[in-house]
Write an enzyme that holds these catalytic residues in place. Structure first.
Site, short mmCIF file in Angstrom:
data_model
loop_
_atom_site.label_atom_id
_atom_site.label_comp_id
_atom_site.label_asym_id
_atom_site.label_seq_id
_atom_site.Cartn_x
_atom_site.Cartn_y
_atom_site.Cartn_z
N HIS A 105 0.83 -1.20 0.00
CA HIS A 105 0.00 0.00 0.00
C HIS A 105 0.86 1.25 0.00
CE1 HIS A 105 -3.35 2.64 0.72
NE2 HIS A 105 -2.90 3.02 1.90
N ASP A 122 -3.80 9.17 3.51
CA ASP A 122 -3.95 7.75 3.25
C ASP A 122 -5.28 7.49 2.56
OD1 ASP A 122 -4.53 4.90 3.56
OD2 ASP A 122 -2.77 4.86 4.85
N CYS A 172 -3.95 2.96 -4.96
CA CYS A 172 -3.31 3.80 -3.95
C CYS A 172 -2.18 4.65 -4.54
CB CYS A 172 -2.79 2.97 -2.78
SG CYS A 172 -1.78 1.56 -3.25
#
Length: 216
Positions: A105, A122, A172
């Site tokens: 991630h 995030d 991401c």
């Protein structure tokens, strides 16, 4: 759509050319650019070259650290990354952008030198603030090393939860690049998961053209 564009562009290039895109120290091969296709995970080469384009577009007031920085910092401490800013005065910048890869991630940590704030962005809302604190510790040591006493204290750490969020497991990298672009150019974070195919296509074209385009 991206894959079709890549194949079309490749047909125009002689097969003996080893790289599709060269920009300063960065080299992007077909495999690198193909990570922008469909729902693929972006790789470090794409992340880092795009960061270079962001710095150029921000008139040198923004610094984008290499995607391997955080891992090196964790593995070897400050001494392991001390030379990374040998020719860069971070404290003369407005903003620092630090892409962080957490095994599977990507997230982004920013440092605002005017407000002395470190913020975690995030796209999955995981909120690992220890990652942001790692950057604060680095900045404190960097300030001491560069004799910037004004930056040796007073930093605050937070996470920005009111940001666009991904709804899959693959975008991401796209999100941190779009966060970085918007923050560096002082643009609002107005994009959604449904926009990622368009964003991937734009990033691909920007990398090939070696410059950021106006959003359209």
């Amino acid at each position: 759509m991206i894959l079709e564009i890549i194949i079309e562009e490749m047909s125009k290039i002689v097969s003996t050319i080893p790289y599709l895109v060269k920009y300063k120290k960065h080299r992007l091969t077909l495999d690198d650019l193909s990570t922008l296709a469909n729902d693929s995970w972006l790789n470090d080469q794409v992340i880092n070259m795009y960061g270079e384009l962001i710095m150029e577009s921000a008139d040198s007031k923004v610094h984008f650290l290499n995607s391997f920085f955080h891992k090196q910092l964790m593995d070897k401490g400050y001494e392991g990354v001390k030379r990374w800013t040998k020719q860069v005065d971070l404290f003369s910048k407005r903003l620092l952008l630090v892409p962080v890869h957490l095994e599977v991630h990507w997230c982004l940590v920013t440092a605002d030198f005017l407000k002395k704030t470190v913020i975690l962005y995030d796209s999955q809302g995981i909120g690992l603030q220890k990652v942001a604190r790692n950057i604060v510790k680095y900045l404190l040591k960097e300030a001491k090393e560069k004799k910037q006493s004004a930056f040796e204290m007073g930093w605050t750490v937070s996470s920005n939860e009111e940001i666009p969020q991904q709804t899959n497991e693959n975008d991401c990298g796209v999100f941190i690049l779009e966060y970085s672009r918007c923050l560096a150019l002082s643009e609002p974070l107005h994009f959604l998961q449904k926009d990622t195919p368009k964003i991937r296509k734009r990033i691909y074209k920007e990398l090939c053209d070696r410059t950021l385009h106006k959003k359209g």
